[in-house]
Write an enzyme that holds these catalytic residues in place. Structure first.
Site, PDB file in Angstrom:
ATOM      1  CD  GLU A   1       0.492 -42.710  -5.256  1.00  0.00           C
ATOM      2  OE1 GLU A   1       0.191 -41.591  -4.955  1.00  0.00           O
ATOM      3  OE2 GLU A   1       1.404 -43.347  -5.944  1.00  0.00           O
TER       4      GLU A   1
ATOM      5  CG  ASP B   1       4.631 -48.712   2.925  1.00  0.00           C
ATOM      6  OD1 ASP B   1       4.848 -49.688   2.334  1.00  0.00           O
ATOM      7  OD2 ASP B   1       4.379 -47.292   2.526  1.00  0.00           O
TER       8      ASP B   1
ATOM      9  N   GLY C   1      12.071 -41.381  -6.260  1.00  0.00           N
ATOM     10  CA  GLY C   1      12.133 -42.056  -5.095  1.00  0.00           C
ATOM     11  C   GLY C   1      11.794 -41.244  -3.779  1.00  0.00           C
ATOM     12  CG  LEU C   2      13.950 -38.070  -3.445  1.00  0.00           C
ATOM     13  CD1 LEU C   2      14.560 -36.885  -3.772  1.00  0.00           C
ATOM     14  CD2 LEU C   2      14.405 -38.837  -1.998  1.00  0.00           C
TER      15      LEU C   2
ATOM     16  CD  GLU D   1      12.453 -47.835   0.747  1.00  0.00           C
ATOM     17  OE1 GLU D   1      11.503 -47.255   1.247  1.00  0.00           O
ATOM     18  OE2 GLU D   1      13.382 -46.926   1.189  1.00  0.00           O
TER      19      GLU D   1
ATOM     20  CG  ASP E   1       5.589 -42.561  -0.212  1.00  0.00           C
ATOM     21  OD1 ASP E   1       6.582 -43.281   0.421  1.00  0.00           O
ATOM     22  OD2 ASP E   1       5.729 -43.012  -1.500  1.00  0.00           O
TER      23      ASP E   1
ATOM     24  CB  SER F   1       7.404 -35.764  -6.881  1.00  0.00           C
ATOM     25  OG  SER F   1       7.362 -37.073  -7.693  1.00  0.00           O
TER      26      SER F   1
ATOM     27  CE1 TYR G   1       5.505 -49.757  -3.833  1.00  0.00           C
ATOM     28  CE2 TYR G   1       3.335 -50.343  -4.044  1.00  0.00           C
ATOM     29  CZ  TYR G   1       4.257 -49.771  -3.211  1.00  0.00           C
ATOM     30  OH  TYR G   1       3.858 -49.636  -1.992  1.00  0.00           O
TER      31      TYR G   1
HETATM   32  C1  GLA Z   1       6.748 -46.314  -2.683  1.00  0.00           C
HETATM   33  C2  GLA Z   1       5.487 -46.546  -2.026  1.00  0.00           C
HETATM   34  C3  GLA Z   1       5.462 -46.457  -0.525  1.00  0.00           C
HETATM   35  C4  GLA Z   1       6.521 -47.534  -0.012  1.00  0.00           C
HETATM   36  C5  GLA Z   1       7.795 -47.306  -0.941  1.00  0.00           C
HETATM   37  C6  GLA Z   1       8.554 -48.731  -0.796  1.00  0.00           C
HETATM   38  O1  GLA Z   1       7.187 -44.967  -2.297  1.00  0.00           O
HETATM   39  O2  GLA Z   1       4.314 -45.289  -2.506  1.00  0.00           O
HETATM   40  O3  GLA Z   1       4.208 -46.754   0.036  1.00  0.00           O
HETATM   41  O4  GLA Z   1       5.873 -48.931  -0.090  1.00  0.00           O
HETATM   42  O5  GLA Z   1       7.548 -47.361  -2.254  1.00  0.00           O
HETATM   43  O6  GLA Z   1       9.112 -48.796   0.694  1.00  0.00           O
END
Ligand code: GLA
Length: 391
Positions: free
Chosen positions: A166, A37, A130-131, A34, A178, A133, A227
């Site tokens: 994005e 990436d 956190g899934l 987590e 994602d 969408s 973020y």
């Molecule tokens: C979000 C981002 C991903 C990743 C996660 C954390 O989902 O879109 O690219 O960085 O957070 O792991």
């Protein structure tokens, strides 16, 4: 009524005909890796059985018209208007439409054609949970334009264009995980992606282990700012560490030992963020062998460690996520529990012995509700295939 049938009905009521096509693009859950990436690390997500669906047809109009069933709102935009983030009538694009409009923009930047469409779409991936969408919306629209545009891109290329939309259009500096998981998901398999080389493989999850997703029902606030700040801290750490290690390009390139030796040179907050990343990448390096050996107990322990690190070092958890994880870890049959995705709210992911999964889900819901007075949604998930044209 199943979501696909509902969309077809609404499409007909809106545009007077049945849709020519339907696409599906899933959300994802991440088991380990987590916030790594965008540090060239490794991630271990799976596409899930919740998805965004679009019912659509080509149109001769100069603009695409989208009805978002979940918002009960429409937006119309053309290749010219997306450049200024406006609709055909010059009004600003509503927030939800930035994802499809961003996809149109990224495709145009890549020189691909984006014929006008009439579309109705909806998702059963919970938003802000956190899934992923948003990635599922992006991957669904990419496939929709591919269907009408007369061009074909491999799934990873579609994922990269979704990420570009994005990053550069919506303004969230996300990594590739994602969009990758939504585009490349494989039924019943976990996906192990090297975010530097973009090479990936699939790993089966033992049959007697279930993935349980628990939604705290708390939604993230102000996440894009937080973020982007986390990502900036990682980049600052790389710049500072390059003074001693000029060859490194990302936190992926530094071992835990080297990091321990040099950590004192970093300011405290940057040091905490970088430590999470360096140690999390080390955990993901161990994951493949553990999963292949069927050592779920040890893999689950890494998930538990990941949660502590996200909570204390990366500081992206919240009290409700911590409560859900603490309860889960105390229940019988739970190998590992942590929050999944960017953080600040949303869902936890739990690896649970399949024979205990129902009992676990029930006890988790009851105890979480008793502790927080919030009503959680808990479901046993299934690793699904990636984005596809259904009709
Ligand atoms: C979000 C981002 C991903 C990743 C996660 C954390 O989902 O879109 O690219 O960085 O957070 O792991």
């Amino acid at each position: 009524m199943p979501l696909i049938d509902r969309l077809a009905t609404i499409y007909r009521q809106t545009f007077g005909d049945f849709p020519a096509h339907i696409v599906r693009a899933p959300g994802r859950v991440n088991l380990l890796g987590e916030h790594v990436d965008y540090n060239d690390g490794f991630v271990l997500p799976a596409a899930i059985d919740r998805a965004t669906y679009i019912a659509f047809s080509p149109t001769n109009a100069s603009h695409s018209t989208l009805l978002a069933v979940d918002f009960d709102q429409r937006a119309s935009f053309s290749p010219a208007s997306v450049r200024t983030k406006t609709q055909a009538d010059s009004s600003p694009l509503p927030d939800w439409s930035l994802y499809p409009a961003g996809v149109m923009w990224a495709l145009m930047e890549a020189g691909l054609s984006v014929p006008s469409m009439n579309a109705v779409f909806a998702s059963d991936v919970p938003r802000g949970a956190g899934l992923s969408s948003s990635a599922s919306v992006e991957m669904a629209f990419l496939l929709a334009w591919q269907t009408l545009g007369g061009w074909t891109l491999p799934p990873m290329q579609r994922a990269l264009l979704g990420q570009k939309a994005e990053n550069q259009y919506v303004g969230v500096n996300c990594g590739i995980m994602d969009q990758f998981a939504s585009a490349c998901g494989v039924e019943d398999r976990l996906l192990l992606l090297d975010c530097r080389s973009l090479e990936w493989k699939t790993i089966p999850l033992p049959k007697d282990v279930s993935i349980v997703i628990a939604d705290t029902s708390v939604r993230r606030k102000l996440t894009s700012g937080e973020y982007n700040q986390r990502r900036a801290a990682c980049e600052a750490a790389v710049r500072l560490l390059q003074q001693d290690l000029p060859h490194i390009q990302a936190l992926r390139d530094i071992s835990v030992e080297e990091f321990n030796r040099l950590a004192g040179k970093l300011p405290p907050e940057v040091r905490r963020r970088a430590r999470h990343v360096v140690e999390e990448i080390e955990r993901t390096r161990q994951a493949e062998a553990l999963l292949e050996a069927g050592n779920i107990r040890e893999f689950g322990r890494l998930m538990n460690e990941c949660h502590v690190s996200l909570r204390d070092l990366y500081e992206v958890s919240c009290p409700e996520l911590n409560a859900m994880v603490d309860i889960a870890q105390s229940l019988e049959g739970c190998y590992g529990a942590r929050f999944t995705g960017a953080g600040f709210g949303g869902c936890t992911v739990n690896l649970v012995a399949s024979e205990k999964a129902h009992e676990f889900s029930q006890a988790l819901a009851e105890r979480y509700e008793a502790e927080t007075s919030l009503h959680p949604e808990i479901y046993i998930s299934h690793a699904s295939s990636g984005a596809a044209l259904l009709k």
